[in-house]
Design an enzyme around this catalytic site. Sequence first.
Site, PDB file in Angstrom:
ATOM      1  N   ASP A  49     -11.346 -15.364  10.040  1.00  0.00           N
ATOM      2  CA  ASP A  49     -12.146 -15.723   8.856  1.00  0.00           C
ATOM      3  C   ASP A  49     -11.865 -14.885   7.599  1.00  0.00           C
ATOM      4  O   ASP A  49     -12.805 -14.434   6.926  1.00  0.00           O
ATOM      5  CB  ASP A  49     -13.650 -15.628   9.191  1.00  0.00           C
ATOM      6  CG  ASP A  49     -14.080 -16.610  10.279  1.00  0.00           C
ATOM      7  OD1 ASP A  49     -13.232 -17.352  10.786  1.00  0.00           O
ATOM      8  OD2 ASP A  49     -15.280 -16.622  10.634  1.00  0.00           O
ATOM      9  N   HIS A  89     -17.923 -25.166   7.812  1.00  0.00           N
ATOM     10  CA  HIS A  89     -19.205 -25.850   8.008  1.00  0.00           C
ATOM     11  C   HIS A  89     -19.347 -27.100   7.153  1.00  0.00           C
ATOM     12  O   HIS A  89     -18.970 -27.085   5.975  1.00  0.00           O
ATOM     13  CB  HIS A  89     -20.355 -24.905   7.642  1.00  0.00           C
ATOM     14  CG  HIS A  89     -20.396 -23.638   8.439  1.00  0.00           C
ATOM     15  ND1 HIS A  89     -20.350 -23.606   9.808  1.00  0.00           N
ATOM     16  CD2 HIS A  89     -20.487 -22.332   8.044  1.00  0.00           C
ATOM     17  CE1 HIS A  89     -20.409 -22.349  10.229  1.00  0.00           C
ATOM     18  NE2 HIS A  89     -20.479 -21.552   9.174  1.00  0.00           N
ATOM     19  N   HIS A  93     -25.413 -27.479   7.018  1.00  0.00           N
ATOM     20  CA  HIS A  93     -25.200 -26.952   8.381  1.00  0.00           C
ATOM     21  C   HIS A  93     -26.450 -26.261   8.927  1.00  0.00           C
ATOM     22  O   HIS A  93     -27.224 -25.668   8.162  1.00  0.00           O
ATOM     23  CB  HIS A  93     -24.026 -25.961   8.362  1.00  0.00           C
ATOM     24  CG  HIS A  93     -23.594 -25.525   9.723  1.00  0.00           C
ATOM     25  ND1 HIS A  93     -23.745 -24.235  10.171  1.00  0.00           N
ATOM     26  CD2 HIS A  93     -23.036 -26.229  10.746  1.00  0.00           C
ATOM     27  CE1 HIS A  93     -23.286 -24.156  11.415  1.00  0.00           C
ATOM     28  NE2 HIS A  93     -22.832 -25.345  11.786  1.00  0.00           N
ATOM     29  N   HIS A 122     -22.441 -21.273   3.134  1.00  0.00           N
ATOM     30  CA  HIS A 122     -21.135 -20.598   3.032  1.00  0.00           C
ATOM     31  C   HIS A 122     -20.053 -21.420   3.714  1.00  0.00           C
ATOM     32  O   HIS A 122     -20.340 -22.209   4.614  1.00  0.00           O
ATOM     33  CB  HIS A 122     -21.199 -19.192   3.658  1.00  0.00           C
ATOM     34  CG  HIS A 122     -21.427 -19.218   5.144  1.00  0.00           C
ATOM     35  ND1 HIS A 122     -22.675 -19.390   5.695  1.00  0.00           N
ATOM     36  CD2 HIS A 122     -20.564 -19.127   6.185  1.00  0.00           C
ATOM     37  CE1 HIS A 122     -22.573 -19.394   7.023  1.00  0.00           C
ATOM     38  NE2 HIS A 122     -21.306 -19.246   7.349  1.00  0.00           N
ATOM     39  N   LYS A 147     -13.814 -23.718  13.059  1.00  0.00           N
ATOM     40  CA  LYS A 147     -15.000 -23.629  13.935  1.00  0.00           C
ATOM     41  C   LYS A 147     -16.257 -23.723  13.087  1.00  0.00           C
ATOM     42  O   LYS A 147     -16.210 -23.451  11.884  1.00  0.00           O
ATOM     43  CB  LYS A 147     -14.965 -22.307  14.709  1.00  0.00           C
ATOM     44  CG  LYS A 147     -14.946 -21.123  13.752  1.00  0.00           C
ATOM     45  CD  LYS A 147     -14.725 -19.829  14.458  1.00  0.00           C
ATOM     46  CE  LYS A 147     -14.701 -18.695  13.479  1.00  0.00           C
ATOM     47  NZ  LYS A 147     -15.931 -18.542  12.677  1.00  0.00           N
ATOM     48  N   CYS A 192     -18.182 -12.809  13.716  1.00  0.00           N
ATOM     49  CA  CYS A 192     -17.091 -13.628  14.249  1.00  0.00           C
ATOM     50  C   CYS A 192     -16.021 -12.823  14.974  1.00  0.00           C
ATOM     51  O   CYS A 192     -15.494 -13.274  15.993  1.00  0.00           O
ATOM     52  CB  CYS A 192     -16.519 -14.495  13.146  1.00  0.00           C
ATOM     53  SG  CYS A 192     -17.754 -15.742  12.641  1.00  0.00           S
TER      54      CYS A 192
HETATM   55  C1  VGL Z   1     -19.572 -15.300  10.034  1.00  0.00           C
HETATM   56  C2  VGL Z   1     -21.824 -15.319   9.651  1.00  0.00           C
HETATM   57  C3  VGL Z   1     -21.805 -16.687   9.541  1.00  0.00           C
HETATM   58  C4  VGL Z   1     -18.347 -14.490  10.300  1.00  0.00           C
HETATM   59  C5  VGL Z   1     -19.544 -16.659   9.939  1.00  0.00           C
HETATM   60  O1  VGL Z   1     -17.220 -14.952   9.984  1.00  0.00           O
HETATM   61  O2  VGL Z   1     -18.488 -13.357  10.807  1.00  0.00           O
HETATM   62  N1  VGL Z   1     -20.729 -14.640   9.908  1.00  0.00           N
HETATM   63  N2  VGL Z   1     -20.661 -17.351   9.695  1.00  0.00           N
HETATM   64 ZN    ZN Z   2     -20.566 -19.409   9.282  1.00  0.00          ZN
END
Ligand code: VGL
Ligand code: ZN
Length: 245
Positions: A49, A89, A93, A122, A147, A192
Amino acid sequence: MKTYDRREFVRIAAASVVVAGMGARATAAFAQAAAKIKPSATDVLLVVDVQNCFVPGGTLPVKEGDAIIPLVNRIARSFQHVVLTQDWHPPGHGSFASTYPGKRPFETISLSSGTQVLWPDHCVQGTPDAELHKDLRITHAELIIRKGYRKFMDSYSAFYEADGKTPTGLVGYLRERGLTQVFLVGLATDYCVGWSAMDARKAGFTAFVIEDATRGIDTDGSLAKAWTDMLGAGVRRIQSSDLDV
Ligand code: VGL
Ligand code: ZN
């Protein structure tokens, strides 16, 4: 017996000191290099990410999230196999606070998959916020796993969604490709990256988190908890200096 005059003795003695000094240094360097982990053909780097949403200026910014990017790029150059992930997302979501009237970001709710932290909107599919960061230079990455695309199920992990069962396909991909050790970098350490590392262990892979190539969100002690959980699951915590990259 050969005799040396004083000048010659000093010259030979000085030379052997230099040689001995070099020997010690070379031995130390060799021992250090030998102790370092050199990425092999069965290792994969999982870059989690590294998207605009998670760096300062994005919708769910991780403090210093962009500071890891040069290091991630450097580490990636030493891995033959690299997989990237993207939090992805749909609008509205189930992990967004805005989906629930009266809820605010960072509050929690209970979903069938367990406790869910509510986030600001986000990484919405197709928006510039969801794109991989422009400074990421890993053109040889072989796969991008997306994802979190099911409306009412979150997926922090690159392997299984938040119910812990629904697969993303990454376990099968790594197994079919004969990749056995997963090295993780990216954002965020306590969500994540951490969940992906735990799931890598659950699926039977060796997992290393390269700590200085991650940054955490750290809501309510989540970063310390994530490390406790990861270490308990047999995840190995290393630094980029432990790698021969
Ligand atoms: C993430 C919070 C929500 C991450 C993703 O990439 O760590 N954290 N969605
Ligand atoms: Zn997220």
